[in-house]
Design a protein around this motif. Structure first.
Motif, PDB file in Angstrom:
ATOM      1  N   ALA A 210      17.334 -35.002 -27.306  1.00  0.00           N
ATOM      2  CA  ALA A 210      17.986 -33.717 -27.050  1.00  0.00           C
ATOM      3  C   ALA A 210      19.443 -33.731 -27.492  1.00  0.00           C
ATOM      4  O   ALA A 210      19.940 -32.765 -28.088  1.00  0.00           O
ATOM      5  CB  ALA A 210      17.872 -33.355 -25.571  1.00  0.00           C
ATOM      6  N   GLY A 211      20.150 -34.814 -27.198  1.00  0.00           N
ATOM      7  CA  GLY A 211      21.550 -34.899 -27.597  1.00  0.00           C
ATOM      8  C   GLY A 211      21.719 -34.872 -29.102  1.00  0.00           C
ATOM      9  O   GLY A 211      22.677 -34.271 -29.628  1.00  0.00           O
ATOM     10  N   ARG A 214      21.141 -31.200 -30.388  1.00  0.00           N
ATOM     11  CA  ARG A 214      22.295 -30.337 -30.116  1.00  0.00           C
ATOM     12  C   ARG A 214      23.455 -30.650 -31.063  1.00  0.00           C
ATOM     13  O   ARG A 214      24.129 -29.739 -31.566  1.00  0.00           O
ATOM     14  CB  ARG A 214      22.741 -30.501 -28.662  1.00  0.00           C
ATOM     15  CG  ARG A 214      21.735 -29.990 -27.644  1.00  0.00           C
ATOM     16  CD  ARG A 214      22.347 -29.971 -26.242  1.00  0.00           C
ATOM     17  NE  ARG A 214      21.340 -29.668 -25.227  1.00  0.00           N
ATOM     18  CZ  ARG A 214      20.773 -30.580 -24.450  1.00  0.00           C
ATOM     19  NH1 ARG A 214      21.103 -31.859 -24.580  1.00  0.00           N
ATOM     20  NH2 ARG A 214      19.865 -30.240 -23.550  1.00  0.00           N
ATOM     21  N   ARG A 217      22.624 -29.380 -34.675  1.00  0.00           N
ATOM     22  CA  ARG A 217      22.673 -27.918 -34.731  1.00  0.00           C
ATOM     23  C   ARG A 217      24.110 -27.402 -34.686  1.00  0.00           C
ATOM     24  O   ARG A 217      24.423 -26.363 -35.268  1.00  0.00           O
ATOM     25  CB  ARG A 217      21.888 -27.316 -33.572  1.00  0.00           C
ATOM     26  CG  ARG A 217      20.395 -27.587 -33.571  1.00  0.00           C
ATOM     27  CD  ARG A 217      19.684 -26.937 -34.718  1.00  0.00           C
ATOM     28  NE  ARG A 217      18.245 -26.840 -34.479  1.00  0.00           N
ATOM     29  CZ  ARG A 217      17.324 -26.949 -35.420  1.00  0.00           C
ATOM     30  NH1 ARG A 217      17.689 -27.168 -36.671  1.00  0.00           N
ATOM     31  NH2 ARG A 217      16.032 -26.833 -35.129  1.00  0.00           N
ATOM     32  N   ALA A 218      24.990 -28.104 -33.985  1.00  0.00           N
ATOM     33  CA  ALA A 218      26.370 -27.641 -33.815  1.00  0.00           C
ATOM     34  C   ALA A 218      27.291 -28.053 -34.951  1.00  0.00           C
ATOM     35  O   ALA A 218      28.437 -27.578 -35.020  1.00  0.00           O
ATOM     36  CB  ALA A 218      26.921 -28.177 -32.492  1.00  0.00           C
ATOM     37  N   LEU A 243      15.927 -27.383 -24.661  1.00  0.00           N
ATOM     38  CA  LEU A 243      16.743 -27.099 -25.843  1.00  0.00           C
ATOM     39  C   LEU A 243      16.856 -25.626 -26.210  1.00  0.00           C
ATOM     40  O   LEU A 243      17.699 -25.256 -27.026  1.00  0.00           O
ATOM     41  CB  LEU A 243      16.177 -27.877 -27.041  1.00  0.00           C
ATOM     42  CG  LEU A 243      16.453 -29.380 -27.015  1.00  0.00           C
ATOM     43  CD1 LEU A 243      15.546 -30.110 -27.983  1.00  0.00           C
ATOM     44  CD2 LEU A 243      17.915 -29.658 -27.320  1.00  0.00           C
ATOM     45  N   ASP A 246      17.763 -24.100 -29.878  1.00  0.00           N
ATOM     46  CA  ASP A 246      18.044 -25.279 -30.703  1.00  0.00           C
ATOM     47  C   ASP A 246      16.774 -26.075 -30.997  1.00  0.00           C
ATOM     48  O   ASP A 246      16.725 -26.828 -31.975  1.00  0.00           O
ATOM     49  CB  ASP A 246      19.055 -26.195 -30.002  1.00  0.00           C
ATOM     50  CG  ASP A 246      20.480 -25.677 -30.085  1.00  0.00           C
ATOM     51  OD1 ASP A 246      20.745 -24.771 -30.901  1.00  0.00           O
ATOM     52  OD2 ASP A 246      21.329 -26.184 -29.328  1.00  0.00           O
TER      53      ASP A 246
END
Length: 360
Positions: A210-211, A214, A217-218, A243, A246
């Protein structure tokens, strides 16, 4: 579950607690239990009830091996289940040593056993088959520079090797990024440095997967980078809950046909009630496992030797097609060749909807 002395017992290995992938375990168990319920509704096995004896593996190979020993001592006719490949491999080794039939539902590692065994059969496709389909999807989409975010695991290492072997002859490269050494920000820098156009998550959920999602995507430098998860993490509702948007447009492998069989459509409705959610392919694997074992038990009885000897004669209509087993080069177990394979993602416009990107 209360066990009846007259029952025909099947041992079920399922990851129900962390660090196991518990959502997959819940779906697998729902499929197993629904099929057992339906078998018993029509008279069981020659008038004897079919009984599931469930043991939680918690993604622990040693715990799984101990459960196989316990279940064998309880007199189960066969074993069913397991999701995690490394855990299923440990269970298969014990089943082989004890002479206990094991129909593996979901684990895909090619080398499920060290060598040929008459005792083990498998419903899920071998990793080499499914991941080749995924590699071809990447190539057809124009991706030649692939990065994989990795953690130590026989399963992840096998997947990386399969991808490299498929991509290299077609001009593709695979670079490994070790998540023990790189945090998500450093991983993003490495992606930019390598010029990778796709990042595959060969890591656990929720973290570090998950990290990483993110962070990628950022990062405006990685706006065009494909994130993929061939092991199937986005299949489950927990991925979307974790998420949100994302987690959309992350292609993954699942083992469903374009259309379920008539049986599959009925089972789909029943599983939705049990799960209060759309069933994953893992739930259908669980159901099909019991459908096969019940058919074998009806014809062969609960004798372990006869059950194992019957794998080559299986022809059972399941939820996703007719299950038949054969022996494939490099695979030591009786294998369904092949369950349907899809590369799928969640639609960014509607993350509850899946888009089929490739079949194989």
């Amino acid at each position: 579950m209360n066990m009846s002395s007259s029952a025909v017992r099947i041992g079920a290995l399922v990851p129900l607690t962390r660090p196991g992938w518990t959502e997959a375990g819940r779906h697998l168990l729902a499929g197993l239990e629904l099929a057992v319920h339906e078998v018993n509704e029509v008279g069981g096995i020659a008038g004897r009830p079919l009984e599931l004896v469930v043991r939680d593996t918690a993604a622990d190979p040693d715990r799984a091996a101990a459960a196989v020993d316990e279940l064998a001592g309880l007199g189960v006719a066969a074993l069913a289940g397991e999701y995690h490949s490394v855990v299923a491999r440990a269970a298969a080794a014990r089943a082989d040593a004890l002479g206990l039939p094991f129909l593996c539902s979901s684990a895909v590692l090619d080398a499920l056993t060290d060598g040929p065994t008459p005792w083990v059969a498998r419903l899920a496709p071998a990793q080499s088959h499914g991941w080749r389909v995924y590699a071809d999807f990447l190539l057809d989409a124009g991706h030649r520079r692939i990065a994989v975010a990795t953690q130590p695991s026989v399963y992840w290492a096998s997947g990386t090797r399969l991808l490299r072997d498929r991509l290299a002859p077609r001009g593709g490269t695979v670079v490994e990024l070790d998540t023990r050494e790189l945090d998500p920000a450093a991983l993003c820098d490495a992606l930019v440095g390598h010029g990778a156009t796709a990042l595959l998550l060969l890591v656990g959920l929720p973290e570090p997967a998950a990290g990483i999602v993110r962070a990628v995507r950022a990062d405006p430098r990685l706006a065009g980078t494909l994130i993929g998860a061939p092991a199937g993490q986005p299949e489950f509702a927990g991925w979307e809950a974790l998420l949100g948007g994302d987690g959309a447009a992350v292609p993954f492998l699942r083992y469903l046909p374009e259309r379920l069989t008539a049986l599959g459509a009925r089972v789909d409705a029943a599983l939705r009630e049990r799960l209060a959610a759309a069933p994953s392919f893992v739930a259908f694997e669980g159901y099909d496992t019991i459908a096969v074992l019940a058919d074998v038990l009806r014809s062969e009885g609960a004798d372990r030797d006869r059950i194992a000897a019957a794998w080559p004669r299986v022809a059972v209509e399941g939820t996703r097609g007719t299950v038949r087993f054969s022996r494939e080069p490099g695979i030591g177990v009786s294998q369904w060749v092949w369950p349907p394979v899809q590369v799928v993602d969640r639609d960014p416009a509607d993350p509850d909807r899946f888009r089929v990107l490739r079949t194989g």
